[in-house]
Design a protein around this motif. Sequence first.
Motif, short mmCIF file in Angstrom:
data_model
loop_
_atom_site.label_atom_id
_atom_site.label_comp_id
_atom_site.label_asym_id
_atom_site.label_seq_id
_atom_site.Cartn_x
_atom_site.Cartn_y
_atom_site.Cartn_z
N PHE A 19 -4.55 -0.05 11.55
CA PHE A 19 -5.07 1.06 10.75
C PHE A 19 -5.12 0.75 9.26
O PHE A 19 -5.73 1.48 8.49
CB PHE A 19 -4.23 2.31 11.00
N GLY A 20 -4.44 -0.31 8.85
CA GLY A 20 -4.49 -0.73 7.45
C GLY A 20 -3.66 0.15 6.53
O GLY A 20 -3.06 1.14 6.95
N ILE A 21 -3.61 -0.27 5.26
CA ILE A 21 -2.90 0.50 4.25
C ILE A 21 -3.86 0.83 3.11
O ILE A 21 -4.81 0.09 2.87
CB ILE A 21 -1.66 -0.27 3.72
N ASP A 22 -3.62 1.93 2.42
CA ASP A 22 -4.51 2.30 1.31
C ASP A 22 -4.07 1.57 0.04
O ASP A 22 -3.17 0.73 0.08
CB ASP A 22 -4.56 3.82 1.14
N ASP A 23 -4.70 1.92 -1.08
CA ASP A 23 -4.43 1.18 -2.33
C ASP A 23 -2.99 1.35 -2.83
O ASP A 23 -2.49 0.55 -3.60
CB ASP A 23 -5.45 1.54 -3.42
N GLN A 24 -2.33 2.42 -2.36
CA GLN A 24 -0.93 2.60 -2.73
C GLN A 24 0.02 2.05 -1.65
O GLN A 24 1.19 2.37 -1.62
CB GLN A 24 -0.63 4.07 -2.94
N LYS A 25 -0.56 1.28 -0.73
CA LYS A 25 0.20 0.67 0.36
C LYS A 25 0.68 1.67 1.42
O LYS A 25 1.56 1.35 2.22
CB LYS A 25 1.40 -0.13 -0.17
N TYR A 26 0.13 2.87 1.40
CA TYR A 26 0.50 3.83 2.44
C TYR A 26 -0.27 3.53 3.72
O TYR A 26 -1.48 3.29 3.68
CB TYR A 26 0.22 5.27 1.99
N LEU A 27 0.44 3.55 4.82
CA LEU A 27 -0.13 3.34 6.14
C LEU A 27 -1.20 4.40 6.41
O LEU A 27 -0.99 5.57 6.16
CB LEU A 27 1.01 3.47 7.16
#
Lengths: 236, 236
Positions: B172-180
């Motif tokens: 699912f990847g992580i966003d720019d703030q590294k949130y799952l």
Amino acid sequence: MKQHECSISFCDKCAFETNSVFKYLTRDEIERLNYEKDFRLYKRGDILYNEGNRISGFYCINSGIIKVFKTGIDGKEQIIRFARRGEIIAYRSVLSNESACTSAKVVEDCQVCFIPSELLIQFVKNNPAFSFEMIKLTCHELAEANSYITDIAQKTVRERLAEVLIQLVKDFGIDDQKYLRISLTREELANIVGTATESVIRLLSEFKTDKLIELNGRRIKVLDVKGLNKISNIII
Amino acid sequence: MKQHECSISFCDKCAFETNSVFKYLTRDEIERLNYEKDFRLYKRGDILYNEGNRISGFYCINSGIIKVFKTGIDGKEQIIRFARRGEIIAYRSVLSNESACTSAKVVEDCQVCFIPSELLIQFVKNNPAFSFEMIKLTCHELAEANSYITDIAQKTVRERLAEVLIQLVKDFGIDDQKYLRISLTREELANIVGTATESVIRLLSEFKTDKLIELNGRRIKVLDVKGLNKISNIII
DNA sequence: TAAAAAACATGCTAAATATCACTTTTTTAT
DNA sequence: ATAAAAAAGTGATATTTAGCATGTTTTTTA
């Protein structure tokens, strides 16, 4: 393994006797299979292929028993399934064109036929009925794997061991003295259940005390399937 | 969902954008799919089908996330996999003509297409290329299931949780703030790992203390994938 | 937006299971 | 048939994990 032209070929006979997936091949295809197969003998402990191997074909078991397993931490085996007469192994790797994701080792002396990859791929591509059966076979294995995941995740070792014993009775049967028709070491049992060998030993002793089974060396006599079922907590 | 005759249809677009298995359908077949599909909306918590249900079709996910799970002891869920954009669920039951061996519930609000069973069966029977891809898909799922069995059987809860977190990052990847990019309850995490909710809570706290992750309510910030990998003890 | 429900968190305790060390028994190979 | 190797069995102990109780926080819903 040569047969008269007019007689039923080895593969034809085997496919029909075992109700194997090859029953769905055409006459020509099954004769092609019969011609191209390589008949081989293996003894207990022999390895057919190892996890990670690129394989050039797959195997159809004619007699004997093979364990299919993955190698985990510290080389500990996790047995995924057994294959016996009429069943095929390593077909997954052939079809997905990947290296083997499991290893296969002989549990009871075997006669197997090695079949080149190309043949399976041709059959699947040219024979929709056979292809459909292969899909069903894979789907069936998948359903079983999913159940097993749930069991391992949620049941105790005791419950799982009882369940494994029941499954072995279903798959391999018992003889007239109620002895299980497959002989496994305690370590192998542990590698199905997913536990330590010592735990299996202790639980088998308990089952013996509770008159569910009897132990004669490696041979297991199954006295009370109902009792095992109760312990295993089988859902639905 | 009506499209101009000359424009690319909904299913065509989706299949190519997602590289889904439907990419292997012919033009005619994909238009047939587009015509017969039933587009539906679901909200978190909605159930698409339940284990044991006879189902009349399967689902292709266009957006959102669905969890596929089995119900075990005392109704505890064991999550088998997640499905997201471009992926199909319940196809196993359709192909093997069995009732559903899993349930499917929405984790994040979904747009899905319901597709009647007959269509899939026709495609599989008439289109060898598509059929072959379906086999590959099933084989792939099978390989994953086998790995998971080995993991659950041999790894500690701590190792498995680390591995699950890594897998979620991959899927699912992580966003720019590294949130799952997937939000799960602790209970759902526990139901993937195959452990008690409390154990997941405690281990997540430990991971937080060890600066591997950060926790903001349900959101998980992944700081140190390498560290998690080390804990998870991934083989090879 | 307030009340209710669900989820999260934490300490304590009990149970299950693994690990280690060692002996005995069984199996295998010479 | 016998020696060597492998497997089985057992006790003691350590570790992991589950389960319960209870309080807090977050999320959901009316």
